[in-house]
Design an enzyme around this catalytic site. Structure first.
Site, PDB file in Angstrom:
ATOM      1  N   ASP A  21       0.823  -1.201   0.000  1.00 41.28           N
ATOM      2  CA  ASP A  21       0.000   0.000   0.000  1.00 41.28           C
ATOM      3  C   ASP A  21       0.860   1.255   0.000  1.00 41.28           C
ATOM      4  O   ASP A  21       2.080   1.200   0.201  1.00 41.28           O
ATOM      5  CB  ASP A  21      -0.904   0.022   1.235  1.00 41.28           C
ATOM      6  N   TYR A  67       6.992  -9.782   6.828  1.00 42.36           N
ATOM      7  CA  TYR A  67       6.992  -8.340   7.053  1.00 42.36           C
ATOM      8  C   TYR A  67       7.568  -8.034   8.434  1.00 42.36           C
ATOM      9  O   TYR A  67       7.536  -8.871   9.339  1.00 42.36           O
ATOM     10  CB  TYR A  67       5.567  -7.785   7.016  1.00 42.36           C
TER      11      TYR A  67
END
Length: 287
Positions: A63, A124
């Site tokens: 994003d 992540y």
């Protein structure tokens, strides 16, 4: 299927990283917004002196504001273009790309490779500090400041209840026709000597806003606003909870993408395309 390379083409794997601060995410968008995909495709078209734009497929579409250290993409190039440019492509991309995105490796991909569907996990890291003085100015674009003291042990206790295969609908932004079933393989937090708490989050795949929602729930536990069993209860409820905040994107970095052995790539790609469902509970009917 995208793992079927068109005749006369070569599938090329790109390993890359970027600082997401000034990007409107990975994927190209209408309206001229700056994206990572757009920058790399433009650079690739320029350095190969091609009229055609060769479209990239990526392991994980990040994003706006999210960073990547170990992103992976692939592109199918005409064999003659690859043959002419492959030995100089990396250096030419370095000269053409802006400084907030780098391609580190360019190589012909093994048969059956698909950057997105062949991946078996994505890892992540989310970085946050509860330092009362705030964030080191040199790290401000990569670390979230949380202005309440955080109990890392309580956060790790809460995280353990979220591990495994679940429907993460309570922690995802729902997309039409897409499943929210994922296997969360790792969710753990560690506070470093510098006061930065790093959350490591690894799963076979992630649905939209999943990592940032999970971190938002754990922060509420860490600062004492919710008990350690609360994130697990939210997961079991299966619906979005207004108390689960999607934390800001700048603390999030895609660190690494994992792939199986070369001979398993095509099979993994086919498997990943199957829409998943959870096993029925004992005694439950099919309808």
């Amino acid at each position: 299927m995208s793992d079927d390379v068109a005749p006369g083409h070569v599938r090329v794997r790109l390993d890359l990283s970027y600082d997401g601060t000034a990007f409107s995410g990975w994927a190209k968008q209408a309206g001229g917004r700056r994206t990572v995909q757009g920058e790399i495709e433009d650079a690739l078209r320029t350095v190969t002196r091609s009229r055609e734009t060769y479209e990239l497929t990526v392991a994980g579409r990040t994003d706006a504001g999210v960073h990547a250290r170990g992103q992976v993409a692939h592109v199918d190039l005409p064999r003659e273009v690859w043959g002419e440019h492959h030995d100089k492509l990396l250096k030419r991309l370095a000269g053409r790309l802006p400084k907030d995105v780098r391609v580190w490796a360019v190589r012909e991909a093994p048969q059956g490779f698909d950057a997105r569907f062949s991946a078996v996990w994505r890892r992540y890291a989310y970085r946050v500090t509860d330092n009362p003085g705030g964030v080191d100015p040199l790290l401000r674009g990569h670390v979230l400041w949380h202005d309440w003291p955080l109990d890392v042990d309580a956060m790790n206790e809460a995280a353990r209840a979220l591990l495994g295969e679940h429907d993460f609908a309570a922690y995802c932004k729902k997309r039409e026709g897409a499943t929210t079933i994922r296997t969360l393989q790792q969710l753990s937090l560690e506070k470093g000597a510098d006061g930065i708490i790093t959350a490591t989050v690894r799963a076979d795949a992630f649905c939209h806003n999943m990592v940032r929602s999970l971190i938002g729930a754990l922060l509420f536990v860490g600062d004492g606003h919710r008990p350690p069993d609360w994130p697990g209860k939210v997961l079991a409820a299966g619906v979005r909870d207004s108390a689960v905040h999607v934390v800001r994107p700048h603390g999030l970095t895609l660190e690494e993408v994992g792939y199986p052995a070369d001979e398993l790539l095509a099979a993994r790609s086919r498997e990943a395309r199957n829409k998943r469902s959870l096993p029925l509970a004992p005694g439950a009917g099919c309808c």
